[in-house]
Design a protein around this motif. Structure first.
Motif, short mmCIF file in Angstrom:
data_model
loop_
_atom_site.label_atom_id
_atom_site.label_comp_id
_atom_site.label_asym_id
_atom_site.label_seq_id
_atom_site.Cartn_x
_atom_site.Cartn_y
_atom_site.Cartn_z
N GLU A 113 1.06 -1.19 -0.01
CA GLU A 113 0.00 0.08 0.09
C GLU A 113 0.94 1.43 -0.17
OE1 GLU A 113 -2.80 0.19 3.47
OE2 GLU A 113 -3.95 1.84 2.47
N ALA A 114 1.25 1.47 -1.26
CA ALA A 114 2.07 2.80 -1.33
C ALA A 114 1.73 3.56 -2.73
CB ALA A 114 3.46 2.56 -0.93
N SER A 152 1.56 7.66 1.09
CA SER A 152 1.03 6.45 1.59
C SER A 152 -0.54 6.31 1.16
CB SER A 152 1.02 6.61 3.09
OG SER A 152 0.16 7.73 3.61
#
Lengths: 206, 206
Positions: free
Chosen positions: B143-144, B194
């Motif tokens: 998740e980025a 993020s």
């Protein structure tokens, strides 16, 4: 099943990279539905405003009628508004196209060709005065991510062309397909044509 | 005043259009600070996954050390991970580069070259299994929007490369310059690395 549509992208020296390749990223996702044609006056490498060059595969003068015409912006538009043969080719191709579109200051070229007369249209917010001066008979919309008027789609500056391209894909192939194209490319699609933060930043609206 | 930095973009047959030209749109806005070099194995027209071709101006094997190396994705990466001479050139150029970066599945090529070993990195969320399999010694971050680890920047899929490019410009020229580039191109910059809605859509995180 419908026939494949041709998408003609017009290149000229000093075109803006993202005006061209943002929209084509999305059309290029559906090769069964769209055939991309890279057009210019003369074939071969055409240098962008940013430096990298793209290949024109078809000479504009030899281009058969298109389904979708896309005219990008970039600093080259400042010169091309005085290029009568290019303007005439845009007029000829627009006449038979199902959709006539522009990104950024590409609207200045469509306006100069008279193709936006009597229509609502938009363009780059930071080059607004120049682009709108090319079309005194156009109903210019200062606050819009893109504008659809009949078969004409015009977008705001550079990145807005991607949002407009997805709107056109939604029109032709349905909203779910356009959303799928956005997800596949991890693109956060601004689906609302009236959502335009840059009109405020440029001081065009309060 | 600092010297101009070279930005080397690696092309190969089947590169993804927006992976290449999204980032270059922003670097190309600052010609006094960045010089864009279009690289490939052999010079000339290189065909993208979407169809349009771009020009490679420099042969990879003749490329002098770069300041910034950018490796794009696209379906061609599936073939290029087995191209040992390309992988060796990436390793050579990365060794001397100030920044080593990838967009989308370009991370698979950096991983295959061992350039991400022991580092945190990310890649396309819809081709995650394939790309991450190229680098078993990499700390992959599901998740980025992009990941910065030392001098290595890797982005998520396609469009995320634009957010990463602006982050790198912010690093080098300052945040105000990066924001200026976004405004000039009417780009809504996702400044938070993020913030990644696509990790959820792809089922990589809850």
């Amino acid at each position: 099943m419908e026939a494949k549509r041709t998408v003609g992208m017009v290149l000229f020296d000093g075109f803006e990279l993202l005006d061209v390749f943002g929209p084509l990223e999305f059309f290029g996702r559906y090769p069964e539905q769209f055939e991309i044609l890279m057009l210019a006056e003369g074939m071969g490498a055409i240098r962008s405003a940013q430096g990298p060059a793209a290949m024109a595969d078809i000479d504009l003068a030899n281009c058969l009628p298109l389904d979708i015409l896309i005219v990008p912006g970039g600093r080259g538009t400042r010169r091309e508004v005085y290029n009568e043969s290019l303007i005439a080719e845009l007029r000829r191709l627009a006449e038979n196209a199902q959709y006539v579109t522009s990104v950024c200051t590409g609207a200045g070229l469509l306006a100069k060709a008279g193709l936006l007369d009597g229509k609502r249209a938009t363009t780059n917010k930071l080059a607004y005065a120049w682009a709108t001066s090319q079309g005194p008979k156009v109903y210019w919309v200062p606050e819009a991510r893109w504008v659809e008027d009949g078969n004409v789609f015009t977008s705001a500056g550079v990145s807005a062309g991607m949002d407009m391209a997805l709107a056109l894909i939604a029109k032709i192939l349905g909203i779910e397909t356009a959303r799928e194209a956005a997800v596949y490319t991890e693109y956060i699609w601004n689906e609302d044509p009236s959502s335009d933060p840059f009109a405020h930043l440029a001081g065009l609206v309060d």
